[in-house]
Design an enzyme around this catalytic site. Structure first.
Site, PDB file in Angstrom:
ATOM      1  N   LEU A 102      45.284  48.114  65.134  1.00 50.78           N
ATOM      2  CA  LEU A 102      43.866  47.739  65.153  1.00 50.78           C
ATOM      3  C   LEU A 102      43.527  47.049  63.841  1.00 50.78           C
ATOM      4  O   LEU A 102      44.053  47.389  62.779  1.00 50.78           O
ATOM      5  CB  LEU A 102      43.002  48.994  65.310  1.00 50.78           C
ATOM      6  CG  LEU A 102      42.958  49.588  66.709  1.00 50.78           C
ATOM      7  CD1 LEU A 102      42.171  50.896  66.690  1.00 50.78           C
ATOM      8  CD2 LEU A 102      42.324  48.604  67.693  1.00 50.78           C
ATOM      9  N   HIS A 119      46.091  38.401  75.969  1.00 51.82           N
ATOM     10  CA  HIS A 119      46.137  39.703  76.644  1.00 51.82           C
ATOM     11  C   HIS A 119      46.629  39.483  78.080  1.00 51.82           C
ATOM     12  O   HIS A 119      46.144  38.573  78.767  1.00 51.82           O
ATOM     13  CB  HIS A 119      44.740  40.332  76.638  1.00 51.82           C
ATOM     14  CG  HIS A 119      44.731  41.695  77.248  1.00 51.82           C
ATOM     15  ND1 HIS A 119      45.171  42.815  76.569  1.00 51.82           N
ATOM     16  CD2 HIS A 119      44.376  42.111  78.487  1.00 51.82           C
ATOM     17  CE1 HIS A 119      45.083  43.860  77.367  1.00 51.82           C
ATOM     18  NE2 HIS A 119      44.599  43.462  78.534  1.00 51.82           N
TER      19      HIS A 119
HETATM   20  C1  GRF Z   1      52.283  39.907  75.588  1.00 48.63           C
HETATM   21  O1  GRF Z   1      52.329  40.266  76.943  1.00 48.63           O
HETATM   22  C2  GRF Z   1      50.853  39.701  75.149  1.00 48.63           C
HETATM   23  O2  GRF Z   1      50.032  39.264  76.170  1.00 48.63           O
HETATM   24  C3  GRF Z   1      50.453  41.080  74.703  1.00 48.63           C
HETATM   25  O3  GRF Z   1      51.595  41.629  74.114  1.00 48.63           O
HETATM   26  C4  GRF Z   1      52.753  41.045  74.701  1.00 48.63           C
HETATM   27  C5  GRF Z   1      53.606  40.568  73.577  1.00 48.63           C
HETATM   28  O4  GRF Z   1      54.859  40.148  74.039  1.00 48.63           O
HETATM   29  N1  GRF Z   1      49.324  41.016  73.802  1.00 48.63           N
HETATM   30  P1  GRF Z   1      55.828  39.373  73.073  1.00 48.63           P
HETATM   31  O5  GRF Z   1      56.081  40.253  71.845  1.00 48.63           O
HETATM   32  O6  GRF Z   1      55.187  38.076  72.685  1.00 48.63           O
HETATM   33  O7  GRF Z   1      57.088  39.171  73.844  1.00 48.63           O
END
Ligand code: GRF
Length: 210
Positions: A102, A119
């Site tokens: 956070l 997200h």
């Molecule tokens: C992704 O699915 C993103 O949307 C979320 O965390 C994940 C990170 O995946 N916030 P990566 O580390 O980029 O493979």
């Protein structure tokens, strides 16, 4: 001839914050190499020294600020150090990509309107952890990916862009994850380019791309 006339305008600079695999970080690196990202990735910030994303950054020659949460008593203390690293490199935009800590007002306020997150759901549905699993368990037919500005809440900032992903009867959680990650690969570099090109207009929760 001046630097200006040689066309060497200052590049738009981004810092990526990540804690894990780093597939989104890798997409940005790859887009940069292919010449389709209008931004320079000047720093990776990571709170897990052993995370695969750190190795990806080292291989790509991107500077890293790696720290451990437990080495600091207050979140504000490591964020102040991060803020110094960002200022030293003239970072224009913070790009959160799976950053699992956070944030405090130290960074959120300093980079208001200049910090984005991706997200893996269509917000405001399924905020928080394991959004893909939440959508799968709920049984929705449509989910997707959201890129939003970061405010003080958990996945609550104004929406910049969304990409829908259909859940088909033949999907499994694994194929859904792959579809979501593919949508992320399409969307995130595009949004970074909108910022680099000065196309993003923010009025409260209303964001328009011009
Ligand atoms: C992704 O699915 C993103 O949307 C979320 O965390 C994940 C990170 O995946 N916030 P990566 O580390 O980029 O493979």
């Amino acid at each position: 001839m001046t630097e200006q006339s040689l066309g060497s305008a200052r590049p738009f600079r981004i810092a990526v914050f990540a804690s894990g695999q780093g597939s989104n970080f890798q997409t940005l690196i790859d887009s940069s190499r292919e010449g389709t990202l209008g931004a320079e990735i000047v720093l990776l910030v990571c709170n897990k020294p052993e995370a695969p994303v750190v190795e990806r950054a080292r291989r790509a020659g991107v500077d890293c600020f790696v720290f451990e949460r437990k080495s600091y008593s207050r979140r504000e203390d490591y964020e102040a150090e991060i803020a110094e690293e960002l200022a030293r490199r003239g970072v224009d935009l913070i790009v959160l990509a799976g950053y699992m800590l956070l944030l405090t007002p130290v960074l959120v306020e300093a980079y208001q309107g200049r910090m984005i997150n991706i997200h893996p759901s269509l917000l405001p549905s399924f905020p928080g952890k394991d959004a893909i699993g939440q959508a799968w368990e709920y049984g929705v037919k449509l989910t997707g990916v959201t890129v939003h500005l970061v405010d003080g809440g958990m996945d609550t900032g104004p929406v910049i862009a969304q990409k829908a992903v259909e859940i088909d009867p033949e999907d499994t959680i694994e194929t859904l994850e792959e579809k979501i990650h593919s949508a992320e690969r399409d969307l995130y570099p595009q949004v970074v380019n909108w910022f680099a090109d000065g196309k993003v207009r923010i009025e409260g929760r209303s964001i328009t791309i011009s």
